[in-house]
Motif scaffolding. Structure first.
Motif, PDB file in Angstrom:
ATOM      1  N   GLY A  38      -9.451  -0.542  -7.091  1.00  0.00           N
ATOM      2  CA  GLY A  38      -8.112   0.065  -6.946  1.00  0.00           C
ATOM      3  C   GLY A  38      -8.008   1.354  -8.748  1.00  0.00           C
ATOM      4  N   TYR A  39      -7.775   2.610  -7.875  1.00  0.00           N
ATOM      5  CA  TYR A  39      -7.606   3.624  -9.198  1.00  0.00           C
ATOM      6  C   TYR A  39      -6.113   3.689  -8.884  1.00  0.00           C
ATOM      7  CZ  TYR A  39     -11.956   2.773 -10.396  1.00  0.00           C
ATOM      8  OH  TYR A  39     -13.257   2.723 -10.329  1.00  0.00           O
ATOM      9  N   GLY A  40      -4.605   3.821  -9.609  1.00  0.00           N
ATOM     10  CA  GLY A  40      -3.726   4.139  -9.664  1.00  0.00           C
ATOM     11  C   GLY A  40      -3.101   2.568  -9.021  1.00  0.00           C
ATOM     12  N   GLY A  41      -1.480   2.893  -9.104  1.00  0.00           N
ATOM     13  CA  GLY A  41      -0.433   1.555  -8.543  1.00  0.00           C
ATOM     14  C   GLY A  41      -1.082   1.332  -7.312  1.00  0.00           C
ATOM     15  N   VAL A  51      -9.355   1.089  -0.134  1.00  0.00           N
ATOM     16  CA  VAL A  51     -10.213   2.404   0.549  1.00  0.00           C
ATOM     17  C   VAL A  51     -10.182   3.293   1.814  1.00  0.00           C
ATOM     18  CG1 VAL A  51     -12.426   1.682   1.270  1.00  0.00           C
ATOM     19  CG2 VAL A  51     -11.997   0.852  -0.761  1.00  0.00           C
ATOM     20  N   ALA A  52      -9.224   1.879   2.494  1.00  0.00           N
ATOM     21  CA  ALA A  52      -8.409   2.851   3.852  1.00  0.00           C
ATOM     22  C   ALA A  52      -7.612   3.488   4.322  1.00  0.00           C
ATOM     23  CB  ALA A  52      -8.866   1.782   5.017  1.00  0.00           C
ATOM     24  N   VAL A  53      -6.801   3.932   3.090  1.00  0.00           N
ATOM     25  CA  VAL A  53      -5.176   3.930   3.023  1.00  0.00           C
ATOM     26  C   VAL A  53      -5.752   4.551   1.901  1.00  0.00           C
ATOM     27  CG1 VAL A  53      -2.739   3.590   2.792  1.00  0.00           C
ATOM     28  CG2 VAL A  53      -4.396   1.625   3.757  1.00  0.00           C
ATOM     29  N   PRO A  54      -5.132   6.043   2.382  1.00  0.00           N
ATOM     30  CA  PRO A  54      -4.606   7.415   1.657  1.00  0.00           C
ATOM     31  C   PRO A  54      -3.062   6.805   0.117  1.00  0.00           C
ATOM     32  CG  PRO A  54      -4.247   7.819   3.434  1.00  0.00           C
ATOM     33  CD  PRO A  54      -3.807   6.114   3.745  1.00  0.00           C
ATOM     34  N   THR A  55      -4.142   6.646  -1.086  1.00  0.00           N
ATOM     35  CA  THR A  55      -2.792   6.458  -1.695  1.00  0.00           C
ATOM     36  C   THR A  55      -2.320   7.028  -2.349  1.00  0.00           C
ATOM     37  OG1 THR A  55      -4.088   5.116  -3.047  1.00  0.00           O
ATOM     38  CG2 THR A  55      -3.744   3.582  -0.935  1.00  0.00           C
ATOM     39  N   GLY A  56      -2.878   8.160  -2.423  1.00  0.00           N
ATOM     40  CA  GLY A  56      -2.766   9.123  -3.560  1.00  0.00           C
ATOM     41  C   GLY A  56      -3.736   9.830  -4.196  1.00  0.00           C
ATOM     42  N   VAL A  57      -3.588  10.357  -5.210  1.00  0.00           N
ATOM     43  CA  VAL A  57      -4.796  11.326  -5.313  1.00  0.00           C
ATOM     44  C   VAL A  57      -5.737  10.132  -6.308  1.00  0.00           C
ATOM     45  CG1 VAL A  57      -3.585  12.149  -7.806  1.00  0.00           C
ATOM     46  CG2 VAL A  57      -5.485  13.315  -6.795  1.00  0.00           C
ATOM     47  N   ALA A  74      -1.545  15.979  -7.163  1.00  0.00           N
ATOM     48  CA  ALA A  74      -2.126  15.261  -9.450  1.00  0.00           C
ATOM     49  C   ALA A  74      -1.813  14.274  -9.994  1.00  0.00           C
ATOM     50  CB  ALA A  74      -2.048  16.754 -10.432  1.00  0.00           C
ATOM     51  N   GLY A  75      -2.293  13.383 -10.121  1.00  0.00           N
ATOM     52  CA  GLY A  75      -1.618  11.922 -11.290  1.00  0.00           C
ATOM     53  C   GLY A  75      -2.759  12.302 -11.775  1.00  0.00           C
TER      54      GLY A  75
END
Length: 116
Positions: A38-41, A51-57, A74-75
């Motif tokens: 994954g990318y981001g915390g 992949v299936a859950v929107p966790t941010g940009v 943006a992040g």
């Protein structure tokens, strides 16, 4: 030759091919973490379920279709990566016998993104 004998011969050939490929296959070697889960915390915390859950940009790197649910943002993140980069060899290939270790053991990987 009957159809039944032809099928048996085909099955025998397929079984022989599978056995040959199984014998020729070498052992698998892997490390833990060359491909990010994954990318981001938020996305890393779900260990790939981002992949299936929107966790941010930053999670859009795994599934860009979630851009509609994330909205405008943006992040940026910094990830540390510390693989075990050493191995031992004993007379195989062009390397001399011995133990080898990398000079670099910790890497900082930046990531960032924006969605409009």
């Amino acid at each position: 030759m009957t159809i039944r004998n032809t099928r048996r011969a085909d099955i025998a050939r397929a079984a022989g091919l599978c056995c040959t490929l199984g014998i020729l296959a070498g052992p698998a070697s892997a490390t833990n973490g060359y491909i990010a889960n994954g990318y981001g915390g938020g996305s890393k915390g779900m260990a790939g379920a981002g992949v299936a859950v929107p966790t941010g940009v930053l999670g859009l790197a795994r599934n860009p279709a979630m851009g509609l649910k994330v909205g405008n943002q943006a992040g940026f993140c910094l990830t540390t990566f510390a693989p075990d980069r050493g191995f031992e060899t004993s007379g195989t290939g062009p390397l001399a016998n011995g133990s080898y270790d990398s000079r670099n053991s910790v890497f900082v990987i930046p990531c960032g993104g924006a969605n409009f």
